[in-house]
Design an enzyme around this catalytic site. Structure first.
Site, PDB file in Angstrom:
ATOM      1  N   LEU A   1      26.025  54.244  43.413  1.00  0.00           N
ATOM      2  CA  LEU A   1      24.570  54.131  43.015  1.00  0.00           C
ATOM      3  C   LEU A   1      23.966  53.457  44.295  1.00  0.00           C
ATOM      4  O   LEU A   1      22.627  53.540  44.140  1.00  0.00           O
ATOM      5  CB  LEU A   1      24.302  53.278  41.820  1.00  0.00           C
ATOM      6  CG  LEU A   1      24.881  54.168  40.770  1.00  0.00           C
ATOM      7  CD1 LEU A   1      25.099  53.071  39.479  1.00  0.00           C
ATOM      8  CD2 LEU A   1      23.907  55.310  40.174  1.00  0.00           C
TER       9      LEU A   1
ATOM     10  N   LYS B   1      37.265  45.537  51.971  1.00  0.00           N
ATOM     11  CA  LYS B   1      36.802  44.374  52.332  1.00  0.00           C
ATOM     12  C   LYS B   1      37.253  43.542  52.989  1.00  0.00           C
ATOM     13  O   LYS B   1      36.694  42.797  53.667  1.00  0.00           O
ATOM     14  CB  LYS B   1      36.281  43.773  50.943  1.00  0.00           C
ATOM     15  CG  LYS B   1      35.074  44.563  50.165  1.00  0.00           C
ATOM     16  CD  LYS B   1      34.840  43.820  48.698  1.00  0.00           C
ATOM     17  CE  LYS B   1      33.747  44.611  48.238  1.00  0.00           C
ATOM     18  NZ  LYS B   1      33.272  43.985  46.813  1.00  0.00           N
TER      19      LYS B   1
ATOM     20  N   ASP C   1      28.066  39.679  47.489  1.00  0.00           N
ATOM     21  CA  ASP C   1      28.512  39.845  46.175  1.00  0.00           C
ATOM     22  C   ASP C   1      28.282  38.544  45.345  1.00  0.00           C
ATOM     23  O   ASP C   1      27.867  38.393  44.260  1.00  0.00           O
ATOM     24  CB  ASP C   1      29.852  40.029  45.713  1.00  0.00           C
ATOM     25  CG  ASP C   1      30.193  41.707  46.226  1.00  0.00           C
ATOM     26  OD1 ASP C   1      29.234  42.419  45.909  1.00  0.00           O
ATOM     27  OD2 ASP C   1      31.430  41.980  46.438  1.00  0.00           O
TER      28      ASP C   1
ATOM     29  N   GLY D   1      40.792  37.657  35.787  1.00  0.00           N
ATOM     30  CA  GLY D   1      41.031  38.468  37.226  1.00  0.00           C
ATOM     31  C   GLY D   1      41.094  37.779  38.419  1.00  0.00           C
ATOM     32  O   GLY D   1      40.388  36.662  38.624  1.00  0.00           O
TER      33      GLY D   1
HETATM   34  P1  NAP Z   1      40.546  44.560  42.364  1.00  0.00           P
HETATM   35  O1  NAP Z   1      40.464  43.722  43.804  1.00  0.00           O
HETATM   36  O2  NAP Z   1      41.291  45.955  42.266  1.00  0.00           O
HETATM   37  O3  NAP Z   1      40.976  43.684  41.178  1.00  0.00           O
HETATM   38  C1  NAP Z   1      40.941  43.925  39.907  1.00  0.00           C
HETATM   39  C2  NAP Z   1      41.675  42.782  39.100  1.00  0.00           C
HETATM   40  O4  NAP Z   1      41.527  43.291  37.479  1.00  0.00           O
HETATM   41  C3  NAP Z   1      42.872  42.364  39.328  1.00  0.00           C
HETATM   42  O5  NAP Z   1      42.922  41.066  39.120  1.00  0.00           O
HETATM   43  C4  NAP Z   1      43.712  43.042  38.155  1.00  0.00           C
HETATM   44  O6  NAP Z   1      45.137  42.469  37.780  1.00  0.00           O
HETATM   45  C5  NAP Z   1      42.732  43.020  37.206  1.00  0.00           C
HETATM   46  N1  NAP Z   1      43.003  44.038  35.919  1.00  0.00           N
HETATM   47  C6  NAP Z   1      42.680  45.384  35.857  1.00  0.00           C
HETATM   48  N2  NAP Z   1      43.095  45.822  34.564  1.00  0.00           N
HETATM   49  C7  NAP Z   1      43.540  44.629  33.937  1.00  0.00           C
HETATM   50  C8  NAP Z   1      43.953  44.469  32.494  1.00  0.00           C
HETATM   51  N3  NAP Z   1      44.053  45.525  31.630  1.00  0.00           N
HETATM   52  N4  NAP Z   1      44.243  43.368  32.130  1.00  0.00           N
HETATM   53  C9  NAP Z   1      44.006  42.010  33.026  1.00  0.00           C
HETATM   54  N5  NAP Z   1      43.478  42.288  34.234  1.00  0.00           N
HETATM   55  C10 NAP Z   1      43.593  43.478  34.673  1.00  0.00           C
HETATM   56  O7  NAP Z   1      39.008  44.822  42.143  1.00  0.00           O
HETATM   57  P2  NAP Z   1      37.618  43.931  42.593  1.00  0.00           P
HETATM   58  O8  NAP Z   1      36.858  44.515  43.714  1.00  0.00           O
HETATM   59  O9  NAP Z   1      37.875  42.812  42.163  1.00  0.00           O
HETATM   60  O10 NAP Z   1      36.635  44.474  41.084  1.00  0.00           O
HETATM   61  C11 NAP Z   1      36.661  44.086  39.834  1.00  0.00           C
HETATM   62  C12 NAP Z   1      35.581  44.777  39.033  1.00  0.00           C
HETATM   63  O11 NAP Z   1      34.507  44.196  39.226  1.00  0.00           O
HETATM   64  C13 NAP Z   1      35.721  46.240  39.133  1.00  0.00           C
HETATM   65  O12 NAP Z   1      35.366  46.753  37.912  1.00  0.00           O
HETATM   66  C14 NAP Z   1      34.304  46.438  40.183  1.00  0.00           C
HETATM   67  O13 NAP Z   1      33.780  47.487  40.065  1.00  0.00           O
HETATM   68  C15 NAP Z   1      33.638  45.146  39.665  1.00  0.00           C
HETATM   69  N6  NAP Z   1      32.625  44.626  40.676  1.00  0.00           N
HETATM   70  C16 NAP Z   1      31.187  44.794  40.389  1.00  0.00           C
HETATM   71  C17 NAP Z   1      30.387  44.157  41.358  1.00  0.00           C
HETATM   72  C18 NAP Z   1      28.943  44.415  41.007  1.00  0.00           C
HETATM   73  O14 NAP Z   1      27.816  44.361  41.880  1.00  0.00           O
HETATM   74  N7  NAP Z   1      28.683  44.736  39.754  1.00  0.00           N
HETATM   75  C19 NAP Z   1      30.512  44.031  42.660  1.00  0.00           C
HETATM   76  C20 NAP Z   1      32.033  44.025  42.831  1.00  0.00           C
HETATM   77  C21 NAP Z   1      33.078  44.329  41.996  1.00  0.00           C
HETATM   78  P3  NAP Z   1      46.297  42.877  38.478  1.00  0.00           P
HETATM   79  O15 NAP Z   1      46.274  42.345  39.737  1.00  0.00           O
HETATM   80  O16 NAP Z   1      46.953  42.336  37.645  1.00  0.00           O
HETATM   81  O17 NAP Z   1      46.260  44.433  38.506  1.00  0.00           O
END
Ligand code: NAP
Length: 317
Positions: free
Chosen positions: A19, A72, A110, A138
């Site tokens: 977006l 990143k 962020d 997370g």
């Molecule tokens: P990431 O580095 O891929 O990390 C994802 C995390 O989620 C990991 O710790 C993973 O654990 C955990 N996870 C996934 N499924 C799970 C489950 N069923 N139960 C428990 N833990 C689970 O992704 P990220 O960059 O940190 O982003 C995380 C989320 O934040 C994403 O949805 C992203 O879109 C959102 N986000 C939003 C913004 C915004 O501006 N709103 C900005 C940044 C990120 P494992 O290591 O055990 O797989």
């Protein structure tokens, strides 16, 4: 293409539904600046050639760009090896989501995005209780930004929950090391594990003021995990008469009328909550300011976000 056109973009993989072009397009229109925001889809192995092309003055010659999954950390490494200035926040997070091309610098918006989103949520729900203790779920890249944002919100202690205790211990160790190496302070980080089926959280919920979902639960086809309802139940039970003073902040945003899995669970237990929409718009505002010096309005970004989702839903039906 006009000489004064500001050239921005996003580097990531599988980003066709981002977006950000809509939000930054709205910022350009509202600010009277001329510019474009393009998507550069790039698998991990192609990152360095793309960065060289984007940053070489005679080639694509971009003014700045955002960075998302999975680049990143790699972009931070690239910037370090090219003598770029790195903001303290990006150093602490160990990740960059915004790059300014000249002079070359790396930032992490962020963090301010989440901080402002939490501030909005508190204000909109009239929450005056200070935020002292957090529960972070997370341990990926967004969780790192969340630790720093919570710290900037005044949080003193954060319980970090991952799928395994080992993962959360590693995360806390890495964050503490990063802070030490950069001479910066962090809240006390307490590693914990998400409970197995039927087990309870090892968390003193009485003291928790805010829960952050920094997992990808609620995106794509993920279902609610077994522990989610228990988490909300325990949080609700810990509130007593102050039920409406604890907050649940999801980083994932709803892509239509239906709330995210996390926000839906919080609402069903009467807990105040907000999704990741505000964070997305706020981080974009901070990036736009770094590139153009203009501080764009929240409303213009929010309207573009909502309109784009509406258009997509209409096109799908
Ligand atoms: P990431 O580095 O891929 O990390 C994802 C995390 O989620 C990991 O710790 C993973 O654990 C955990 N996870 C996934 N499924 C799970 C489950 N069923 N139960 C428990 N833990 C689970 O992704 P990220 O960059 O940190 O982003 C995380 C989320 O934040 C994403 O949805 C992203 O879109 C959102 N986000 C939003 C913004 C915004 O501006 N709103 C900005 C940044 C990120 P494992 O290591 O055990 O797989």
């Amino acid at each position: 293409m006009s000489e004064n056109e500001i050239k921005l973009g996003l580097i990531g993989h599988s980003i066709s539904l981002s977006l950000s072009p809509a939000i930054h397009g709205a910022f350009f229109r509202a600010s009277g600046k001329t510019g474009r925001y393009d998507l550069f889809d790039c698998p991990a192995g192609d990152l360095i050639p793309l960065l060289e092309r984007l940053l070489r003055p005679s080639d694509l010659s971009i003014d700045g760009f955002n960075v998302t999954i999975p680049h990143k950390i790699a972009v931070l490494d690239y910037l370090r090896s090219h003598g770029a200035q790195i903001s303290d926040e990006a150093k602490l997070a160990g990740a960059v989501n915004t790059v300014v091309a000249s002079p070359l610098s790396g930032h992490n918006t962020d963090i301010v995005g989440l901080k402002n989103s939490i501030a909005d949520l508190r204000e909109s729900k009239n929450v005056t209780r200070p935020l002292q203790h957090g529960l972070l779920i997370g341990t990926g890249g967004a969780a790192r930004a969340a630790v720093i944002a919570l710290s900037q919100c005044g949080v003193k202690k954060i319980v970090v929950c991952a799928r395994t205790g080992e993962k959360s211990q590693q995360f806390c160790r890495a964050m503490n090391m990063q802070a030490r190496d950069n001479g910066l302070a962090l809240p006390l980080l307490m590693p914990s594990a998400l409970p197995q089926a039927g087990a309870s959280f090892e968390v003193d919920f009485k003291n928790i003021d805010i829960v952050i979902n920094a997992t990808s639960i609620g995106h794509a086809d993920n279902d609610a995990p077994e522990w989610l309802d228990r988490l909300m139940q325990e949080l609700e039970a810990s509130c007593g008469a102050e039920k409406n003073l604890k907050l649940v902040q999801d980083l994932v945003y709803a892509k239509g009328d239906a709330p995210t899995v996390f926000c839906a669970a919080a609402t069903s237990h009467g807990l105040l909550n907000g999704d990741g929409k505000a964070m997305l718009v706020h981080q974009a505002r901070a990036a736009f300011q770094l590139w153009t010096t203009v501080w764009p309005s929240y409303q213009s970004g929010l309207e573009a976000f909502e309109q784009t989702l509406k258009n997509r839903a209409r096109a799908e039906n």
